[in-house]
Write a protein that holds these residues in place. Structure first.
Motif, PDB file in Angstrom:
ATOM      1  N   LYS A 186       0.792  -1.174  -0.299  1.00 36.96           N
ATOM      2  CA  LYS A 186      -0.343  -0.010  -0.230  1.00 36.96           C
ATOM      3  C   LYS A 186       0.894   1.565   0.061  1.00 36.96           C
ATOM      4  CE  LYS A 186      -3.535  -2.291   2.259  1.00 36.96           C
ATOM      5  NZ  LYS A 186      -5.419  -2.337   3.635  1.00 36.96           N
ATOM      6  N   ILE A 187       0.402   2.233  -1.104  1.00 40.40           N
ATOM      7  CA  ILE A 187       1.630   3.054  -1.280  1.00 40.40           C
ATOM      8  C   ILE A 187       1.055   4.702  -0.516  1.00 40.40           C
ATOM      9  CG2 ILE A 187       3.087   4.436  -2.750  1.00 40.40           C
ATOM     10  CD1 ILE A 187       2.876   2.169  -4.405  1.00 40.40           C
ATOM     11  N   SER A 188       0.850   4.920   0.138  1.00 41.31           N
ATOM     12  CA  SER A 188       0.412   6.172   1.199  1.00 41.31           C
ATOM     13  C   SER A 188       0.742   7.424  -0.055  1.00 41.31           C
ATOM     14  CB  SER A 188       0.447   6.915   1.863  1.00 41.31           C
ATOM     15  OG  SER A 188       0.598   5.527   2.761  1.00 41.31           O
ATOM     16  N   VAL A 189       0.274   7.681  -1.120  1.00 38.34           N
ATOM     17  CA  VAL A 189       0.226   9.048  -2.245  1.00 38.34           C
ATOM     18  C   VAL A 189       0.687  10.253  -1.972  1.00 38.34           C
ATOM     19  CG1 VAL A 189      -0.642   9.526  -4.527  1.00 38.34           C
ATOM     20  CG2 VAL A 189      -0.985   7.364  -3.715  1.00 38.34           C
ATOM     21  N   PHE A 190      -0.243  10.481  -0.813  1.00 36.75           N
ATOM     22  CA  PHE A 190       0.195  11.410  -0.360  1.00 36.75           C
ATOM     23  C   PHE A 190      -0.083  12.175   0.883  1.00 36.75           C
ATOM     24  CE2 PHE A 190      -4.140  11.237  -2.698  1.00 36.75           C
ATOM     25  CZ  PHE A 190      -3.891  11.930  -4.155  1.00 36.75           C
TER      26      PHE A 190
END
Ligand code: ADP
Length: 283
Positions: free
Chosen positions: A221-225
């Motif tokens: 899971k990548i926390s884009v923000f």
């Protein structure tokens, strides 16, 4: 006339903020005499573009799948996106002496929206606030919402004059707040929470949309923000986290194609259960 008699809802379980108990006249719009709506859930956001309509639509689809008779009142009058998300094009609302009939989607969700009244979808709605608020009231009073267990209201964004009038006009049982990590600042949630408190409406909880992106290769899971502040903010205002919805190209494609009823996405399952449990006791 007693204050209670002016009120159009059953206020026996209301707190001190209920207009009937404060000696204020209720501003609730009367329901159509042919309507029977059991629960009304308003979906709100601090600003546009955060996924409020997507959240409203996903909740309606999931409630409908659970065999609840479900409806959407699209109160986002100037930016109506609900008909497009459900692939309703070119179907114009009909009516008779008793009122207007909502349009039904493929799976039977009843919908009313300005886009179902306009001669063509791209027609701009250049109306002033009072006309917009009046239209939402008409969507409640003039539409025959026959046998609806859960109605979801896609609210106009923000906490300004129009959303405030809508809140006062409809008998709302609960509020779902939608944010994204970028705008999940305490102030935005605080405004929605305080508005709900002013209206004495329970908050069902908060949905963080575009919460993360799942790497298609490794599933990470990548926390884009950046790191989410969701738990912090939920704790600060003592509200439930309803869902963390990932950025998902399949979701936006489903919206664009009008195929939201075919989508499979389990990110809202907990949200549905919380809403069902929390609305059991109301009214
Ligand atoms: P709002 O009602 O808050 O203005 P919308 O629900 O219309 O926002 O969403 C704005 C746009 O972003 C739409 O094109 C929608 O398909 C897209 N979108 C919203 N949430 C997601 C998501 N989680 N993943 C992918 N696209 C999304």
């Amino acid at each position: 006339m007693a204050n209670e008699e002016k009120c159009t809802h059953d206020c026996s379980s209301c707190g001190e903020n209920c207009p009937s108990k404060q000696g204020k006249e209720s501003l609730l719009a009367p329901q159509n005499k042919m309507s029977n709506v059991k629960k009304v859930i308003a979906v709100v956001s601090g600003k546009g573009g955060v996924g409020k309509s997507l959240t409203t639509s996903m909740l309606a689809v999931l409630f409908s799948r659970m065999e609840f008779n479900t409806a959407i009142l699209d109160a986002d009058i100037t930016g109506p996106s609900i008909p497009k998300i459900f692939g309703l094009h070119g179907q114009l609302v009909r009516g008779d002496d008793n009122g207007m009939f909502p349009i039904e989607t493929t799976t039977g969700i009843k919908i009313m929206s300005t886009n179902l009244l306009l001669p063509y979808e791209e027609a701009p709605v250049v109306w002033r606030g009072p006309v917009i608020a009046g239209t939402v009231k008409q969507f409640w009073t003039d539409v025959i919402w026959d046998d609806v267990d859960y109605m979801f209201v896609d609210m106009p964004p923000g906490t300004g004059d129009v959303p405030l009038t809508v809140f006062q006009s409809l008998p709302i049982d609960g509020i779902v707040i939608v944010t994204t990590p970028q705008d999940l600042v305490s102030m935005i949630v605080g405004k929605a929470v305080n508005m709900a408190k002013m209206m004495n409406i329970p908050i069902m909880g908060i949905v963080e949309n575009m919460s993360y992106l799942e790497c298609p290769d490794c599933g990470r899971k990548i926390s884009v923000f950046g790191e989410s502040k969701l738990d912090e903010v939920a704790k600060e205002y003592n509200i439930d986290v309803l869902a963390r919805v990932p950025i998902d190209a399949k979701l936006s494609a489903a919206c664009d194609k009008g195929a939201i009823e075919l989508m499979e996405n389990d990110s809202m399952d907990t949200a549905c259960q919380i809403i069902i449990n929390r609305t059991k006791e109301s009214k």
